[in-house]
Design a protein around this motif. Structure first.
Motif, PDB file in Angstrom:
ATOM      1  N   LEU A   6       2.309   4.851   1.040  1.00  0.00           N
ATOM      2  CA  LEU A   6       2.573   5.380   2.371  1.00  0.00           C
ATOM      3  C   LEU A   6       2.874   6.877   2.254  1.00  0.00           C
ATOM      4  CD1 LEU A   6       2.640   3.929   5.102  1.00  0.00           C
ATOM      5  CD2 LEU A   6       5.108   3.809   4.918  1.00  0.00           C
ATOM      6  N   THR A  16       2.869   3.873  14.138  1.00  0.00           N
ATOM      7  CA  THR A  16       1.602   3.253  13.776  1.00  0.00           C
ATOM      8  C   THR A  16       1.090   2.431  14.942  1.00  0.00           C
ATOM      9  OG1 THR A  16       0.458   1.785  12.206  1.00  0.00           O
ATOM     10  CG2 THR A  16       2.732   1.236  12.763  1.00  0.00           C
ATOM     11  N   ASP A  64      -1.813   0.495  14.217  1.00  0.00           N
ATOM     12  CA  ASP A  64      -2.742  -0.418  13.549  1.00  0.00           C
ATOM     13  C   ASP A  64      -2.032  -1.296  12.513  1.00  0.00           C
ATOM     14  OD1 ASP A  64      -2.220   1.440  11.569  1.00  0.00           O
ATOM     15  OD2 ASP A  64      -4.229   2.334  11.602  1.00  0.00           O
ATOM     16  N   GLU A  74      -1.285   0.538   8.854  1.00  0.00           N
ATOM     17  CA  GLU A  74      -2.340   1.112   8.015  1.00  0.00           C
ATOM     18  C   GLU A  74      -2.256   2.639   8.024  1.00  0.00           C
ATOM     19  OE1 GLU A  74      -4.402  -0.503   6.058  1.00  0.00           O
ATOM     20  OE2 GLU A  74      -3.699  -2.492   6.665  1.00  0.00           O
ATOM     21  N   THR A  75      -2.073   3.226   9.189  1.00  0.00           N
ATOM     22  CA  THR A  75      -1.955   4.675   9.322  1.00  0.00           C
ATOM     23  C   THR A  75      -0.755   5.005  10.195  1.00  0.00           C
ATOM     24  OG1 THR A  75      -3.444   4.730  11.253  1.00  0.00           O
ATOM     25  CG2 THR A  75      -4.445   5.011   9.071  1.00  0.00           C
ATOM     26  N   TRP A  76      -0.178   6.200   9.971  1.00  0.00           N
ATOM     27  CA  TRP A  76       1.012   6.614  10.689  1.00  0.00           C
ATOM     28  C   TRP A  76       0.854   8.034  11.212  1.00  0.00           C
ATOM     29  CZ3 TRP A  76       5.333   3.343  11.227  1.00  0.00           C
ATOM     30  CH2 TRP A  76       5.268   2.153  10.488  1.00  0.00           C
ATOM     31  N   THR A  77       1.400   8.276  12.399  1.00  0.00           N
ATOM     32  CA  THR A  77       1.410   9.594  13.007  1.00  0.00           C
ATOM     33  C   THR A  77       2.841  10.093  13.094  1.00  0.00           C
ATOM     34  OG1 THR A  77      -0.533   9.083  14.354  1.00  0.00           O
ATOM     35  CG2 THR A  77       0.818  10.942  15.048  1.00  0.00           C
ATOM     36  N   THR A 128       0.841  -1.191   0.000  1.00  0.00           N
ATOM     37  CA  THR A 128       0.000   0.000   0.000  1.00  0.00           C
ATOM     38  C   THR A 128       0.878   1.243   0.000  1.00  0.00           C
ATOM     39  OG1 THR A 128      -0.132  -0.007   2.426  1.00  0.00           O
ATOM     40  CG2 THR A 128      -1.887  -1.137   1.223  1.00  0.00           C
TER      41      THR A 128
END
Length: 266
Positions: free
Chosen positions: A64, A109, A111, A114-117, A62
């Motif tokens: 990024l 991440t 999760d 799937e998502t990153w901060t 996916t």
């Protein structure tokens, strides 16, 4: 490899195109993540994350979107991935700067990727987390910087492992922990033409450290050289000495000795 290195099977994610492997981390023999990086002639760096749950037989890739438009002119020198469990992971992108600087970006991440901060980090080197909250980063331009976070990478504090006072250089390796409390850290101490690796142990998660053993080095390590340390259990470890040609490992009795180059161990 499942044969201790006697045979190997390639598990590179397929259809890389113009992308290259920048960082890989496996949590166990089945679950792993790979950062894929590429850049066009007019665009900035682009990233994708490949995830496998079957030991690299299949990968799910996916896009990024890590960097904003303001980062497009920033070249990345290297990347580091670390996951502590199937959900929580961290990614460090080290910027390509001069030798006197060590700057990077940290992403987290919760999760599984799937998502990153985006968070902050004082230097752009690899991180290690003993728990989801308690983590470490070691290195810096001269290799003498060690930082600890107690909130998952949101904030960092400078750390100093106590030991013999020397007038020369001190270079930290990343610590390794067992169960979050018991851990070890290697520190290269250089003074004049002599160098040694000092192993410090902690039983309280890194709040206090005690010198466990020192090993003299036959050759001085270059500034910032990594110290690959493998924790076997709470009292045994092995360490590769870059440029020294030795693999050091603890024995069952706690002594430290060179491991023969043809030895087989796990």
């Amino acid at each position: 490899t499942h044969t201790g290195g006697e045979s190997w099977r390639e598990i590179t994610p397929p259809n890389l195109g113009q992308r290259s492997l920048s960082a890989v981390h496996f949590l166990d023999a089945q679950r792993g993540w790979a950062l894929l990086a590429g850049a066009g002639e007019t665009e900035g760096p682009s990233y994708a994350l490949a995830v496998t749950g079957d030991g690299g037989v299949t990968w799910r890739v996916t896009s990024l979107p890590l960097l904003t438009s303001g980062d497009l002119d920033a070249n990345m020198a290297e990347a580091h991935l670390f996951f502590i469990d199937p959900s929580a992971g961290w990614l460090v992108l080290r910027r390509a700067t001069g030798a006197n600087f060590d700057v990077g970006d940290l992403f987290r991440t919760m999760d599984g990727g799937e998502t990153w901060t985006r968070l902050s980090i004082p230097i752009g080197d690899a991180v290690y987390f003993a728990t989801r909250d308690d983590g470490w980063v070691a290195g810096g331009a001269a290799g003498d910087e060690l930082y600890r976070t107690r909130d998952g990478g949101v904030t960092w504090e400078r750390q100093d492992v106590p030991g013999e006072e020397i007038s020369g250089r001190r270079a930290y390796g990343l610590p390794r922990f067992e169960g979050g409390q018991r851990g070890q850290i290697p520190v290269v101490l250089s003074e004049g033409e002599s160098s040694r690796v000092a192993f410090y142990m902690t039983r309280d998660g890194g709040d206090t450290w005690q010198l466990a053993q020192e090993v003299p080095l036959e050759a001085e390590l270059p500034a910032g050289a990594p110290l690959p340390l493998s924790l076997i259990d709470g009292t045994r470890w092995s360490l590769v000495l870059p440029g020294d040609g030795r693999v050091l490992g603890t024995s069952q009795g706690g002594g430290l000795s060179s491991i023969p180059s043809d030895a087989s161990f796990s």
